[in-house]
Design a protein around this motif. Structure first.
Motif, PDB file in Angstrom:
ATOM      1  N   GLY A   1       0.804  -0.881   0.248  1.00 14.42           N
ATOM      2  CA  GLY A   1       0.012   0.034   0.399  1.00 14.42           C
ATOM      3  C   GLY A   1       0.782   1.313  -0.360  1.00 14.42           C
ATOM      4  O   GLY A   1       0.244   1.997   0.538  1.00 14.42           O
ATOM      5  N   ALA A   2       2.009   1.243  -0.451  1.00 14.79           N
ATOM      6  CA  ALA A   2       2.976   2.439  -0.562  1.00 14.79           C
ATOM      7  C   ALA A   2       2.579   3.021  -2.136  1.00 14.79           C
ATOM      8  O   ALA A   2       3.436   4.164  -1.617  1.00 14.79           O
ATOM      9  N   VAL A   3       2.211   2.692  -3.617  1.00 15.46           N
ATOM     10  CA  VAL A   3       1.887   3.536  -4.114  1.00 15.46           C
ATOM     11  C   VAL A   3       0.850   4.028  -3.792  1.00 15.46           C
ATOM     12  O   VAL A   3      -0.366   3.689  -4.837  1.00 15.46           O
ATOM     13  N   GLN A   4       0.604   5.427  -4.636  1.00 13.40           N
ATOM     14  CA  GLN A   4      -0.441   5.576  -5.193  1.00 13.40           C
ATOM     15  C   GLN A   4      -1.089   6.292  -6.830  1.00 13.40           C
ATOM     16  O   GLN A   4       0.276   5.940  -7.270  1.00 13.40           O
ATOM     17  N   PRO A   5      -2.110   5.847  -6.767  1.00 13.37           N
ATOM     18  CA  PRO A   5      -3.360   6.252  -6.394  1.00 13.37           C
ATOM     19  C   PRO A   5      -3.809   4.792  -6.103  1.00 13.37           C
ATOM     20  O   PRO A   5      -5.097   4.834  -5.692  1.00 13.37           O
ATOM     21  N   ALA A   6      -3.355   3.432  -6.287  1.00 13.63           N
ATOM     22  CA  ALA A   6      -3.640   2.746  -5.789  1.00 13.63           C
ATOM     23  C   ALA A   6      -3.869   2.267  -4.153  1.00 13.63           C
ATOM     24  O   ALA A   6      -4.849   1.576  -4.145  1.00 13.63           O
ATOM     25  N   ALA A   7      -3.611   2.827  -4.284  1.00 12.90           N
ATOM     26  CA  ALA A   7      -3.283   2.737  -2.447  1.00 12.90           C
ATOM     27  C   ALA A   7      -4.944   3.001  -1.373  1.00 12.90           C
ATOM     28  O   ALA A   7      -5.156   2.956  -0.415  1.00 12.90           O
ATOM     29  N   ALA A   8      -5.291   4.601  -2.136  1.00 11.80           N
ATOM     30  CA  ALA A   8      -5.870   5.099  -2.286  1.00 11.80           C
ATOM     31  C   ALA A   8      -7.464   3.840  -2.531  1.00 11.80           C
ATOM     32  O   ALA A   8      -8.755   4.052  -1.672  1.00 11.80           O
ATOM     33  N   LEU A   9      -7.742   3.172  -3.047  1.00  9.75           N
ATOM     34  CA  LEU A   9      -9.002   2.342  -3.122  1.00  9.75           C
ATOM     35  C   LEU A   9      -9.347   2.556  -2.248  1.00  9.75           C
ATOM     36  O   LEU A   9     -10.509   1.508  -2.384  1.00  9.75           O
ATOM     37  N   ALA A  10      -8.262   0.751  -0.944  1.00 12.94           N
ATOM     38  CA  ALA A  10      -8.999   0.517  -0.138  1.00 12.94           C
ATOM     39  C   ALA A  10      -9.951   1.676   0.802  1.00 12.94           C
ATOM     40  O   ALA A  10     -10.340   1.529   2.047  1.00 12.94           O
ATOM     41  N   HIS A  11      -8.915   2.550   1.209  1.00  9.65           N
ATOM     42  CA  HIS A  11      -9.702   4.010   1.884  1.00  9.65           C
ATOM     43  C   HIS A  11     -11.620   3.664   0.809  1.00  9.65           C
ATOM     44  O   HIS A  11     -11.934   4.473   2.190  1.00  9.65           O
ATOM     45  N   ALA A  12     -11.260   3.637  -0.516  1.00  5.21           N
ATOM     46  CA  ALA A  12     -12.787   4.877  -0.947  1.00  5.21           C
ATOM     47  C   ALA A  12     -13.480   3.314  -0.519  1.00  5.21           C
ATOM     48  O   ALA A  12     -15.133   4.081  -0.359  1.00  5.21           O
ATOM     49  N   ALA A  13     -13.645   2.217  -0.594  1.00  6.41           N
ATOM     50  CA  ALA A  13     -14.291   1.035  -0.017  1.00  6.41           C
ATOM     51  C   ALA A  13     -14.435   1.746   1.522  1.00  6.41           C
ATOM     52  O   ALA A  13     -15.752   1.317   1.588  1.00  6.41           O
ATOM     53  N   ARG A  14     -13.757   2.139   1.663  1.00  3.64           N
ATOM     54  CA  ARG A  14     -13.663   1.514   3.552  1.00  3.64           C
ATOM     55  C   ARG A  14     -15.306   3.045   3.350  1.00  3.64           C
ATOM     56  O   ARG A  14     -16.073   2.464   4.026  1.00  3.64           O
ATOM     57  N   ASN A  15     -14.996   4.040   2.949  1.00  2.00           N
ATOM     58  CA  ASN A  15     -15.365   5.421   3.041  1.00  2.00           C
ATOM     59  C   ASN A  15     -16.525   5.727   2.864  1.00  2.00           C
ATOM     60  O   ASN A  15     -17.411   5.866   2.765  1.00  2.00           O
ATOM     61  N   ASN A  16     -17.044   3.689   1.846  1.00  2.00           N
ATOM     62  CA  ASN A  16     -18.633   3.470   1.246  1.00  2.00           C
ATOM     63  C   ASN A  16     -19.099   2.216   1.998  1.00  2.00           C
ATOM     64  O   ASN A  16     -20.122   1.667   1.514  1.00  2.00           O
ATOM     65  N   GLY A  17     -18.262   2.319   2.867  1.00  2.00           N
ATOM     66  CA  GLY A  17     -19.287   1.249   4.039  1.00  2.00           C
ATOM     67  C   GLY A  17     -18.552  -0.503   4.458  1.00  2.00           C
ATOM     68  O   GLY A  17     -19.250  -1.612   3.970  1.00  2.00           O
ATOM     69  N   SER A  18     -17.762  -0.118   2.759  1.00  2.22           N
ATOM     70  CA  SER A  18     -17.810  -1.602   2.501  1.00  2.22           C
ATOM     71  C   SER A  18     -16.296  -2.531   4.119  1.00  2.22           C
ATOM     72  O   SER A  18     -16.043  -2.151   4.603  1.00  2.22           O
ATOM     73  N   VAL A  19     -16.432  -4.007   3.894  1.00  4.07           N
ATOM     74  CA  VAL A  19     -15.700  -4.401   4.905  1.00  4.07           C
ATOM     75  C   VAL A  19     -14.261  -4.863   4.197  1.00  4.07           C
ATOM     76  O   VAL A  19     -14.536  -5.137   2.813  1.00  4.07           O
ATOM     77  N   VAL A  20     -13.846  -4.424   4.701  1.00  3.49           N
ATOM     78  CA  VAL A  20     -12.086  -4.455   4.427  1.00  3.49           C
ATOM     79  C   VAL A  20     -11.683  -5.475   4.607  1.00  3.49           C
ATOM     80  O   VAL A  20     -11.471  -5.611   6.311  1.00  3.49           O
ATOM     81  N   VAL A  21     -10.259  -6.815   3.919  1.00  3.21           N
ATOM     82  CA  VAL A  21      -9.611  -7.526   4.270  1.00  3.21           C
ATOM     83  C   VAL A  21      -8.222  -7.111   3.606  1.00  3.21           C
ATOM     84  O   VAL A  21      -8.338  -7.364   2.258  1.00  3.21           O
ATOM     85  N   GLU A  22      -7.637  -7.297   4.483  1.00  2.00           N
ATOM     86  CA  GLU A  22      -6.153  -7.474   4.288  1.00  2.00           C
ATOM     87  C   GLU A  22      -5.296  -9.162   4.500  1.00  2.00           C
ATOM     88  O   GLU A  22      -6.350  -9.348   5.630  1.00  2.00           O
ATOM     89  N   ILE A  23      -5.037  -9.145   3.253  1.00  2.00           N
ATOM     90  CA  ILE A  23      -4.002 -10.551   3.444  1.00  2.00           C
ATOM     91  C   ILE A  23      -3.200 -10.739   2.922  1.00  2.00           C
ATOM     92  O   ILE A  23      -2.789 -10.132   1.287  1.00  2.00           O
ATOM     93  N   ASN A  24      -2.087 -10.753   3.718  1.00  7.46           N
ATOM     94  CA  ASN A  24      -0.774  -9.380   3.527  1.00  7.46           C
ATOM     95  C   ASN A  24       0.239 -10.745   4.008  1.00  7.46           C
ATOM     96  O   ASN A  24      -0.599 -10.989   5.278  1.00  7.46           O
ATOM     97  N   ALA A  25       2.118 -11.022   3.901  1.00 11.78           N
ATOM     98  CA  ALA A  25       2.371 -12.068   4.898  1.00 11.78           C
ATOM     99  C   ALA A  25       2.857 -10.769   5.734  1.00 11.78           C
ATOM    100  O   ALA A  25       3.188 -11.575   6.956  1.00 11.78           O
ATOM    101  N   GLU A  26       2.573  -9.234   6.144  1.00 13.06           N
ATOM    102  CA  GLU A  26       3.156  -8.684   7.694  1.00 13.06           C
ATOM    103  C   GLU A  26       1.751  -7.234   7.053  1.00 13.06           C
ATOM    104  O   GLU A  26       1.358  -7.058   6.597  1.00 13.06           O
ATOM    105  N   PRO A  27       2.043  -6.491   8.239  1.00 17.38           N
ATOM    106  CA  PRO A  27       1.200  -5.688   8.312  1.00 17.38           C
ATOM    107  C   PRO A  27       1.763  -4.446   7.356  1.00 17.38           C
ATOM    108  O   PRO A  27       2.932  -4.708   7.854  1.00 17.38           O
ATOM    109  N   THR A  28       0.969  -3.995   7.397  1.00 11.29           N
ATOM    110  CA  THR A  28       0.788  -2.533   6.457  1.00 11.29           C
ATOM    111  C   THR A  28       0.162  -1.390   7.062  1.00 11.29           C
ATOM    112  O   THR A  28      -0.336  -1.608   7.906  1.00 11.29           O
ATOM    113  N   PRO A  29       0.341  -0.455   6.536  1.00  5.80           N
ATOM    114  CA  PRO A  29      -0.218   1.404   7.070  1.00  5.80           C
ATOM    115  C   PRO A  29      -1.730   0.339   6.836  1.00  5.80           C
ATOM    116  O   PRO A  29      -2.154   0.824   8.041  1.00  5.80           O
TER     117      PRO A  29
END
Ligand code: BV8
Ligand code: ZN
Length: 246
Positions: free
Chosen positions: A191-219
Motif C-alpha cells: 500500500g505504498a504507491v498511489q493512487p492504487a493505495a487509495a482504493l481501499a480507503h474509497a471502499a471503506r468510506n463507502n461502507g465496504s468490509v475491508v480484508v487485508e491478506i498480506n505476509a506482514e502488517p501494512t499501513p
C-alpha cells in the motif's frame, strides 16, 4: 494455517459485489520478487523507483530496457500460484467481482481471471516511446534499445512509470468498483504507491468490509475489518474452501 473468521465466511457467502486489489506479494509464491525484496545480482545496486521512471529512461534507456528484459525473462518461467487460481474461483462464485492489479506480470489472466484491471500496465507489451505504436517483435541487438519500425523512436515496456498517469479507463473502473463493493480485499501489497493505495480507503468510506491478506502488517492494517496475515497462496484457497467448500 490462518483461520478464516466465521463472520467473514458468512458475509462472503451472501455477497454479490466484491473487489480484490493485488500487489507484488500475490506473485511472490510464483517465484517473482516483490518491490520490497532487495533486487538481485546486477540489479542489486538499483532501487526499482530509480529505474521505473521516464527520467531514468531518458537518462539511460539501455539500462532501463535491460532491466525490463531481465524481468520479462524471470516472468517467462513463472506460473500462477494457488492464490491466483483461488481468485479465478472467487470470480466464478461472486456475481459482480472485479480484480484490480498493480502487477505487470500478467499472471492473473494467465490463471484464467477474466475481469482484470491492470492499473500499471503489462510488462509483456512493448510500445514506441514516441508514436505509441505497439509491437510484438523487436531486434535483439544487445548493444542498443530496439527502435520503432514506424518512426524510429525508442521502444519501451507498456507499464506505468512513477510520475506517469495511470490508464484512465482502468483507474475509473477501479474507483467505481471500489466505491460500490460490499467486500474489498487488499492482497499482497504494501500500500505504498498511489493512487492504487487509495482504493481501499474509497471502499471503506463507502461502507465496504475491508480484508487485508498480506505476509506482514501494512499501513492499512489498523483500518481493516479483517487482517489475515500469511501467504496469499495459502490463505486464499483456505478462504474459498471455508465459504464454498470443495
Ligand atoms: C501518478 C509498474 C500522477 C512499473 C509501478 C512523491 C514524489 C513523486 C511521486 C509521488 C510522490 N508521492 C506520491 C507520488 C506518486 C507516485 C507514488 O505513489 N510514489 C510512491 C513511491 C510514494 N505514484 C505515481 O507516480 C503514479 N502516477 O501518481 O501520476 C500524474 C497524474 C497526471 C499526469 C501525470 C502524473 C504511478 C505509480 C505506478 C508506478 N509503477 N509498477 C514496474 O512494475 O516496473 S508501481 C510498482 O510498485 C508496483 O506496480 C506496485 O504498485 C508497487 C509495489 O508495491 P507492491 O505491489 O505493494 O509491492 P511491495 O513489494 O511494495 O509489497 C509487497 C507486499 O506483499 C509486502 O507487504 C509483503 O509483505 C507482501 N508479501 C510478500 N510475499 C507475500 C506477501 N503477501 C502475501 N503472500 C505472500 N506470499
Ligand atoms: Zn514510433
Amino acid at each position: 494455517m490462518t483461520e478464516i473468521p466465521q463472520e467473514l465466511t458468512r458475509f462472503l457467502a451472501s455477497a454479490s459485489r466484491v473487489v480484490a486489489l493485488t500487489g507484488a506479494g500475490a506473485s511472490q509464491e510464483s517465484g517473482l520478487r516483490t518491490f520490497r525484496d532487495a533486487q538481485t545480482g546486477l540489479w542489486a545496486q538499483y532501487k526499482p523507483e530509480d529505474l521505473a521512471s521516464p527520467e531514468a529512461f531518458t537518462r539511460d534507456p539501455k539500462l532501463v530496457w535491460d532491466w525490463y528484459a531481465w524481468r520479462r525473462e524471470a516472468i517467462k518461467g513463472a506460473r500462477p500460484n494457488p492464490g491466483h487460481y483461488a481468485l479465478v474461483e472467487i470470480e466464478k462464485r461472486i456475481p459482480n467481482f472485479t480484480l484490480i492489479t498493480q502487477n505487470v506480470d500478467g499472471l492473473h489472466r494467465f490463471a484464467g481471471s477474466q475481469n482484470v484491471l491492470e492499473l500499471h500496465g503489462n510488462i509483456q507489451k512493448v510500445r514506441c516511446s514516441e508514436c505509441g505504436t505497439f509491437t510484438e517483435t523487436w531486434g535483439d541487438d544487445s548493444e542498443s534499445v530496439p527502435v520503432c519500425e514506424r518512426c524510429g523512436g525508442l521502444l519501451r515496456p507498456d507499464v506505468v512509470w512513477f510520475g506517469e498517469p495511470l490508464p484512465r479507463s482502468e483507474l475509473e473502473a477501479a474507483v467505481t468498483a471500489s466505491r460500490a463493493c460490499q467486500v474489498f480485499f487488499s492482497i499482497g501489497t504494501s500500500g505504498a504507491v498511489q493512487p492504487a493505495a487509495a482504493l481501499a480507503h474509497a471502499a471503506r468510506n463507502n461502507g465496504s468490509v475491508v480484508v487485508e491478506i498480506n505476509a506482514e502488517p501494512t499501513p492499512l492494517t489498523p483500518i481493516v475489518d479483517f487482517a489475515l496475515h500469511g501467504k496469499s497462496g495459502e490463505i486464499l484457497p483456505g478462504l474459498v474452501r471455508a465459504v464454498w467448500g470443495g
